[in-house]
Motif scaffolding. Structure first.
Motif, PDB file in Angstrom:
ATOM      1  N   UNK A  86       0.822  -1.222   0.000  1.00 44.50           N
ATOM      2  CA  UNK A  86       0.000   0.000   0.000  1.00 44.50           C
ATOM      3  C   UNK A  86       0.849   1.262   0.000  1.00 44.50           C
ATOM      4  N   UNK A  87       2.169   1.128   0.316  1.00 47.48           N
ATOM      5  CA  UNK A  87       3.007   2.319   0.395  1.00 47.48           C
ATOM      6  C   UNK A  87       4.479   1.945   0.252  1.00 47.48           C
ATOM      7  N   UNK A 120       5.430   7.135   7.043  1.00 44.74           N
ATOM      8  CA  UNK A 120       4.945   5.813   6.619  1.00 44.74           C
ATOM      9  C   UNK A 120       4.399   5.041   7.815  1.00 44.74           C
ATOM     10  N   UNK A 121       5.119   5.083   8.935  1.00 46.71           N
ATOM     11  CA  UNK A 121       4.720   4.321  10.113  1.00 46.71           C
ATOM     12  C   UNK A 121       3.453   4.857  10.780  1.00 46.71           C
ATOM     13  N   UNK A 122       3.009   6.033  10.412  1.00 49.57           N
ATOM     14  CA  UNK A 122       1.769   6.585  10.962  1.00 49.57           C
ATOM     15  C   UNK A 122       0.527   5.999  10.301  1.00 49.57           C
ATOM     16  N   UNK A 123       0.703   5.256   9.222  1.00 46.07           N
ATOM     17  CA  UNK A 123      -0.447   4.641   8.549  1.00 46.07           C
ATOM     18  C   UNK A 123      -1.081   3.600   9.466  1.00 46.07           C
ATOM     19  N   UNK A 124      -2.386   3.542   9.459  1.00 47.80           N
ATOM     20  CA  UNK A 124      -3.095   2.572  10.297  1.00 47.80           C
ATOM     21  C   UNK A 124      -3.357   1.251   9.573  1.00 47.80           C
ATOM     22  N   UNK A 125      -3.055   1.201   8.276  1.00 47.31           N
ATOM     23  CA  UNK A 125      -3.371   0.006   7.495  1.00 47.31           C
ATOM     24  C   UNK A 125      -2.163  -0.887   7.231  1.00 47.31           C
TER      25      UNK A 125
END
Length: 91
Positions: free
Chosen positions: A25-26, A60-65
């Motif tokens: 996703x990223x 990037x690490x702040x994404x919840x998915x």
């Protein structure tokens, strides 16, 4: 997510794209050319424009998915992002 998408990281990422039980996703890399190339590969594989790209791994690490983070960085950069990912409960 894929952190570090130079030659080794892109190779790893392409391997993950072969497995239907993974979804990238990223991507994240400090080198814009590497980052843009990786996002283009992911978007092409999924026939979408949904792959996010980041310059800073902390964003990037702040994404919840995210469930898993592939890290392909130079040796002296492994520890800080690895610890940060572990603190976010990412494999």
């Amino acid at each position: 997510g894929c952190l570090g998408v130079g030659s080794q990281g892109t190779g790893n990422m392409k391997g993950f794209l072969q497995h239907k039980d993974f979804q990238i996703v990223a991507v994240c890399d400090v080198d814009k050319a590497h980052r843009d190339n990786a996002a283009s590969i992911v978007n092409g594989a999924y026939e979408s424009q949904d792959c996010a790209s980041y310059n800073d791994f902390r964003e990037l690490l702040e994404r919840s998915d995210l469930d898993v983070l592939s890290i392909a960085l130079p040796d002296h950069w492994h520890s800080i992002p690895s610890i940060a990912a572990a603190n976010k409960k990412l494999d």
